[in-house]
Design an enzyme around this catalytic site. Structure first.
Site, PDB file in Angstrom:
ATOM      1  N   GLU A 107      -2.536  -3.503  17.636  1.00  0.00           N
ATOM      2  CA  GLU A 107      -1.259  -2.789  17.619  1.00  0.00           C
ATOM      3  C   GLU A 107      -0.156  -3.662  17.036  1.00  0.00           C
ATOM      4  O   GLU A 107       0.712  -3.188  16.289  1.00  0.00           O
ATOM      5  CB  GLU A 107      -0.885  -2.340  19.034  1.00  0.00           C
ATOM      6  CG  GLU A 107      -1.855  -1.355  19.663  1.00  0.00           C
ATOM      7  CD  GLU A 107      -1.951  -0.063  18.883  1.00  0.00           C
ATOM      8  OE1 GLU A 107      -0.974   0.314  18.208  1.00  0.00           O
ATOM      9  OE2 GLU A 107      -3.015   0.581  18.937  1.00  0.00           O
ATOM     10  N   ASP A 166      -7.075  -3.973  12.161  1.00  0.00           N
ATOM     11  CA  ASP A 166      -8.291  -4.569  12.720  1.00  0.00           C
ATOM     12  C   ASP A 166      -8.490  -5.982  12.180  1.00  0.00           C
ATOM     13  O   ASP A 166      -8.817  -6.917  12.928  1.00  0.00           O
ATOM     14  CB  ASP A 166      -9.512  -3.719  12.363  1.00  0.00           C
ATOM     15  CG  ASP A 166      -9.638  -2.473  13.215  1.00  0.00           C
ATOM     16  OD1 ASP A 166      -8.897  -2.351  14.211  1.00  0.00           O
ATOM     17  OD2 ASP A 166     -10.475  -1.611  12.884  1.00  0.00           O
TER      18      ASP A 166
END
Length: 420
Positions: free
Chosen positions: A275, A356
């Site tokens: 995030e 990611d």
């Protein structure tokens, strides 16, 4: 026959047929063979259950969309919009107030039509698969709070748009755009401190190893957090999630309580890093800017159709109005909106891969890639995720890449090895 009516009906029917074909393809892509990557994560029973959930949810969605199409076509062809307009005009208010009543009545009608489906989804479908924890009281209160927010926030914005289009001439679309942008920015600041607490309880994360690890990682990335909170997501569902909210020094990380119960500390840290990657890589402001540009384009195109008598005739309207133009333009804009949505999804999936990668690389010493993979697996199992969605379904509807694609991309990063 009215050309606009032909176009609107064609869009509705073709859109439904496209959704039907994609849904059937997605069901056919379900494979009884568990992908090797998830061996040991899914057992045979849970994997079969995840596919049963996909089938049940897809069939329910098809029933809902079929009913929605039938009701929408009937409402249009039977002159339903004109009837609602007559009711709104019967209050003998000014044009802006009449527009608010007209829109409110349509919203109320839509909510009543969707209520049985929402009830079934929450208390039957989600209940059957063990997701639902919503009580009837919570369900009702959520509806009332959402309606109140729509009136208090959406009402003034709609009134401003109607007023600008009524008095501002050719530049009205620009003023409407600026008003909408200001509204979005204000809501972004209000959401974490005013709006979201209306629906959930936010509690500062208790002192301990997890909070220390998050604080230490945030400092290493020169990332200022206003706070770390848990949210009572279990109040409505067993599903797990995490998100950032707020801007600048008011940024806060929020973990669902269900996520903390599902994941280990290293996995939670990897989710946080993902995030945070969205912030560090400026995905959020880029998406916001793209949305703002798209909104400006929409208002400009809308301005070209204001007061179009042929468009109003297509919907059987006796009176031409600005508020009617806003509603009917939505039908014309839907194909372009779908194409823009596909573009946003492509961009969003790319962002997910990048976030990611950020998590894996910035948590290199903590084996962040492996931790993120482990977390993704647990969340997929917990949420009964579909491991083999059809590529066309992904292209049209997925804002995130399929979990197997994300894991494969993570495994290609150094120093990740092969899974055991």
């Amino acid at each position: 026959m009215n050309g606009y009516l032909v176009f609107v009906l064609s869009v509705l029917v073709l859109g439904y047929l496209l959704d039907l074909v994609v849904a059937l393809l997605n069901l056919r892509s379900l494979s009884p063979r568990l992908p090797a990557e998830f061996a040991g994560a899914f057992d045979d029973h849970e994997y079969a259950r995840s596919q049963a959930y996909t089938r049940a949810a897809t069939r329910f969605s098809l029933v809902q969309s079929s009913c929605s199409l039938a009701l929408t076509l009937t409402f249009i062809l039977a002159g339903g919009f004109n009837w609602i307009d007559q009711v709104a005009r019967g209050f003998d208010l000014g044009p802006i107030a009449t527009g608010l009543v007209f829109t409110g009545l349509l919203a109320l009608l839509s909510a009543l039509v969707n209520l049985p489906f929402s009830l079934y989804s929450t208390f039957v479908l989600e209940e059957r698969f063990g997701f639902n924890t919503t009580t009837v009281a919570t369900f009702v209160l959520d509806l009332l709070k959402a309606a109140l927010l729509a009136v208090l926030l959406g009402g003034p914005l709609l009134a401003a748009i109607l007023w600008f289009f009524a008095v501002s001439g050719p530049a009205a679309w620009l003023y409407c755009w600026l008003a909408a942008v200001l509204f979005i920015l204000v809501v972004q600041f209000l959401a974490p401190v005013v709006i979201m607490p209306l629906f959930n309880r936010f509690t500062p994360l208790e002192e301990g190893a997890l909070k220390e690890a998050i604080t230490r990682y945030a400092r290493s990335q020169h990332f200022t957090l206003q706070g770390i909170y848990t949210m009572d997501g279990s109040k409505r569902s067993t599903r797990a999630n995490a998100f950032f909210t707020g801007f600048g020094r008011f940024r806060r990380i929020v973990f669902f309580d269900t996520l903390i119960k599902t994941l280990e500390q290293r996995e939670l840290l990897a989710v946080l890093a993902h995030e945070m990657g969205h912030y560090k890589l400026r995905h959020i402001p880029m998406m916001l800017m793209l949305s703002i540009v798209q909104m400006g384009m929409m208002f400009f195109i809308l301005s070209l159709f204001l007061g179009n008598k042929e468009l109003f005739a297509a919907f059987g309207m006796e009176h031409v109005s600005i508020y009617g133009s806003l509603v009917f333009f939505g039908f014309l804009y839907s194909p372009l909106s779908m194409l823009i949505g596909i573009g946003f999804n492509v961009f969003s999936r790319r962002n997910e891969y990048q976030a990611d990668r950020y998590a894996a690389e910035t948590l290199k010493e903590e084996q962040g890639g492996e931790a993120l993979i482990s977390g993704l697996k647990k969340l997929t199992v917990s949420n009964l995720g579909n491991l083999t969605p059809h590529p066309l379904h992904v292209f049209l509807n997925y804002s995130h890449p399929p979990v197997l694609s994300r894991i494969e991309a993570l495994r290609q990063l150094h120093p990740l090895g092969t899974h055991g």
